[in-house]
Design a protein around this motif. Sequence first.
Motif, PDB file in Angstrom:
ATOM      1  N   LEU A  72     -25.023  20.486  26.724  1.00  0.00           N
ATOM      2  CA  LEU A  72     -25.886  20.834  25.591  1.00  0.00           C
ATOM      3  C   LEU A  72     -27.366  20.811  25.971  1.00  0.00           C
ATOM      4  O   LEU A  72     -28.213  21.215  25.184  1.00  0.00           O
ATOM      5  CB  LEU A  72     -25.646  19.866  24.423  1.00  0.00           C
ATOM      6  CG  LEU A  72     -24.225  19.847  23.847  1.00  0.00           C
ATOM      7  CD1 LEU A  72     -24.127  18.835  22.704  1.00  0.00           C
ATOM      8  CD2 LEU A  72     -23.815  21.235  23.353  1.00  0.00           C
ATOM      9  N   ASP A  73     -27.678  20.308  27.168  1.00  0.00           N
ATOM     10  CA  ASP A  73     -29.062  20.198  27.646  1.00  0.00           C
ATOM     11  C   ASP A  73     -29.954  19.481  26.637  1.00  0.00           C
ATOM     12  O   ASP A  73     -31.008  19.980  26.243  1.00  0.00           O
ATOM     13  CB  ASP A  73     -29.623  21.587  27.979  1.00  0.00           C
ATOM     14  CG  ASP A  73     -30.954  21.491  28.736  1.00  0.00           C
ATOM     15  OD1 ASP A  73     -31.163  20.486  29.439  1.00  0.00           O
ATOM     16  OD2 ASP A  73     -31.783  22.413  28.604  1.00  0.00           O
ATOM     17  N   VAL A  74     -29.503  18.311  26.181  1.00  0.00           N
ATOM     18  CA  VAL A  74     -30.293  17.513  25.234  1.00  0.00           C
ATOM     19  C   VAL A  74     -30.781  16.246  25.932  1.00  0.00           C
ATOM     20  O   VAL A  74     -30.129  15.738  26.850  1.00  0.00           O
ATOM     21  CB  VAL A  74     -29.480  17.123  23.980  1.00  0.00           C
ATOM     22  CG1 VAL A  74     -29.171  18.358  23.145  1.00  0.00           C
ATOM     23  CG2 VAL A  74     -28.203  16.377  24.348  1.00  0.00           C
ATOM     24  N   PRO A  75     -31.927  15.710  25.510  1.00  0.00           N
ATOM     25  CA  PRO A  75     -32.419  14.474  26.118  1.00  0.00           C
ATOM     26  C   PRO A  75     -31.533  13.277  25.767  1.00  0.00           C
ATOM     27  O   PRO A  75     -30.941  13.227  24.691  1.00  0.00           O
ATOM     28  CB  PRO A  75     -33.824  14.315  25.517  1.00  0.00           C
ATOM     29  CG  PRO A  75     -33.829  15.134  24.292  1.00  0.00           C
ATOM     30  CD  PRO A  75     -32.854  16.248  24.493  1.00  0.00           C
ATOM     31  N   VAL A  76     -31.468  12.338  26.707  1.00  0.00           N
ATOM     32  CA  VAL A  76     -30.683  11.119  26.523  1.00  0.00           C
ATOM     33  C   VAL A  76     -31.639   9.936  26.394  1.00  0.00           C
ATOM     34  O   VAL A  76     -32.477   9.699  27.267  1.00  0.00           O
ATOM     35  CB  VAL A  76     -29.725  10.906  27.710  1.00  0.00           C
ATOM     36  CG1 VAL A  76     -29.012   9.554  27.591  1.00  0.00           C
ATOM     37  CG2 VAL A  76     -28.704  12.041  27.781  1.00  0.00           C
ATOM     38  N   PHE A  77     -31.493   9.205  25.293  1.00  0.00           N
ATOM     39  CA  PHE A  77     -32.292   8.002  25.047  1.00  0.00           C
ATOM     40  C   PHE A  77     -31.421   6.794  25.375  1.00  0.00           C
ATOM     41  O   PHE A  77     -30.387   6.575  24.739  1.00  0.00           O
ATOM     42  CB  PHE A  77     -32.755   7.969  23.585  1.00  0.00           C
ATOM     43  CG  PHE A  77     -33.770   9.032  23.257  1.00  0.00           C
ATOM     44  CD1 PHE A  77     -33.378  10.347  23.061  1.00  0.00           C
ATOM     45  CD2 PHE A  77     -35.116   8.719  23.180  1.00  0.00           C
ATOM     46  CE1 PHE A  77     -34.308  11.338  22.776  1.00  0.00           C
ATOM     47  CE2 PHE A  77     -36.067   9.702  22.889  1.00  0.00           C
ATOM     48  CZ  PHE A  77     -35.661  11.020  22.683  1.00  0.00           C
ATOM     49  N   ILE A  78     -31.871   6.022  26.374  1.00  0.00           N
ATOM     50  CA  ILE A  78     -31.034   4.946  26.902  1.00  0.00           C
ATOM     51  C   ILE A  78     -31.942   3.896  27.553  1.00  0.00           C
ATOM     52  O   ILE A  78     -33.026   4.228  28.056  1.00  0.00           O
ATOM     53  CB  ILE A  78     -30.020   5.544  27.918  1.00  0.00           C
ATOM     54  CG1 ILE A  78     -28.962   4.527  28.362  1.00  0.00           C
ATOM     55  CG2 ILE A  78     -30.724   6.160  29.123  1.00  0.00           C
ATOM     56  CD1 ILE A  78     -27.790   5.182  29.132  1.00  0.00           C
ATOM     57  N   ALA A  79     -31.515   2.643  27.553  1.00  0.00           N
ATOM     58  CA  ALA A  79     -32.289   1.595  28.223  1.00  0.00           C
ATOM     59  C   ALA A  79     -32.179   1.761  29.738  1.00  0.00           C
ATOM     60  O   ALA A  79     -31.167   2.256  30.246  1.00  0.00           O
ATOM     61  CB  ALA A  79     -31.759   0.226  27.810  1.00  0.00           C
ATOM     62  N   SER A  80     -33.202   1.320  30.463  1.00  0.00           N
ATOM     63  CA  SER A  80     -33.193   1.445  31.926  1.00  0.00           C
ATOM     64  C   SER A  80     -31.986   0.749  32.539  1.00  0.00           C
ATOM     65  O   SER A  80     -31.302   1.306  33.398  1.00  0.00           O
ATOM     66  CB  SER A  80     -34.467   0.834  32.513  1.00  0.00           C
ATOM     67  OG  SER A  80     -35.590   1.497  32.020  1.00  0.00           O
ATOM     68  N   ALA A  81     -31.722  -0.491  32.105  1.00  0.00           N
ATOM     69  CA  ALA A  81     -30.619  -1.260  32.693  1.00  0.00           C
ATOM     70  C   ALA A  81     -29.279  -0.599  32.385  1.00  0.00           C
ATOM     71  O   ALA A  81     -28.367  -0.603  33.221  1.00  0.00           O
ATOM     72  CB  ALA A  81     -30.643  -2.692  32.169  1.00  0.00           C
ATOM     73  N   THR A  82     -29.159  -0.040  31.194  1.00  0.00           N
ATOM     74  CA  THR A  82     -27.916   0.643  30.815  1.00  0.00           C
ATOM     75  C   THR A  82     -27.720   1.884  31.671  1.00  0.00           C
ATOM     76  O   THR A  82     -26.633   2.145  32.179  1.00  0.00           O
ATOM     77  CB  THR A  82     -27.963   1.026  29.329  1.00  0.00           C
ATOM     78  OG1 THR A  82     -28.253  -0.132  28.565  1.00  0.00           O
ATOM     79  CG2 THR A  82     -26.637   1.624  28.879  1.00  0.00           C
ATOM     80  N   ARG A  83     -28.812   2.636  31.861  1.00  0.00           N
ATOM     81  CA  ARG A  83     -28.735   3.853  32.673  1.00  0.00           C
ATOM     82  C   ARG A  83     -28.276   3.534  34.093  1.00  0.00           C
ATOM     83  O   ARG A  83     -27.434   4.233  34.653  1.00  0.00           O
ATOM     84  CB  ARG A  83     -30.102   4.548  32.685  1.00  0.00           C
ATOM     85  CG  ARG A  83     -30.115   5.809  33.522  1.00  0.00           C
ATOM     86  CD  ARG A  83     -31.462   6.493  33.456  1.00  0.00           C
ATOM     87  NE  ARG A  83     -31.644   7.365  34.609  1.00  0.00           N
ATOM     88  CZ  ARG A  83     -32.747   8.045  34.847  1.00  0.00           C
ATOM     89  NH1 ARG A  83     -33.772   7.965  34.018  1.00  0.00           N
ATOM     90  NH2 ARG A  83     -32.848   8.806  35.916  1.00  0.00           N
TER      91      ARG A  83
END
Length: 263
Positions: A72-83
């Motif tokens: 879908l080419d959408v931005p992902v909002f995620i914590a650094s440690a989770t990523r």
Amino acid sequence: MRFSILASGSAGNATLIETARTAVLIDAGLSARALAQRMTDVGFNPARLAAIAITHEHADHVGGLSALARRLDVPVFIASATRRQLRLKDKDAAAIRWADPLVAEQPTVIGDLTLTPIAAPHDAAEPFVFTATAAGVKLAVVTDLGYIPAHLAARLSGCHALVLEANHDRDMLRAGAYPWELKQRIASRSGHLSNDEMARFLREDFDGLAAHIVLAHLSQQNNHPELARLAALQALRARHPQRDWTSIVTVAPATGLGQWRAL
Ligand SMILES: [Zn+2]
Ligand SMILES: [Zn+2]
């Protein structure tokens, strides 16, 4: 604002939130194909999704994230440690649009929606629960946590809708077939919310405002929908006897609500 739970439980979690201008998916715990299909099933065109926000790295929350975010080419909002815990292939990670990392208690604006991550006690790298606000309406998605600490309870005031974990009945978990270590993990302070702890929150900390309380992330083995719902209703009736809670409290099936809840 309206929301639809597309999947709920250890087999996968995803909640779609839509405002006048913005649609955000919280967690992507089914395959990308299944998530796109469930969005279509509730009458939502996946191409209109603005962002994906992730609570934590457990497979039932991120199973379809990489493929869906790329498709879908959408931005992902995620914590650094989770990523970091996703352990994606470099090629896949490079193909994903990563938003600025989420930080607990720091609101993020996505279109006309404000998403606030709040630290949750759960056995993951940097687990969050989210509140979403738009045009004066507030929703909270509160799953995957061992208990509801005071700082979180305070953040849940003023909610018009609550998606609230009711993972297990303590007696069913204790008597059930799970291995001892897994039982200990689920029942711990960084595990999953029991019906008792969910009910304690509703009885002691809940402000009585919400028009929708959707019980979520129920264990197939260690809970029954009616048991969870009854625990919630008893707690609510004890605290706010003047209100009829019968139609307010519902249970999200593992396969999702199959409909929208409007706020
Ligand atoms: Zn989970
Ligand atoms: Zn989890």
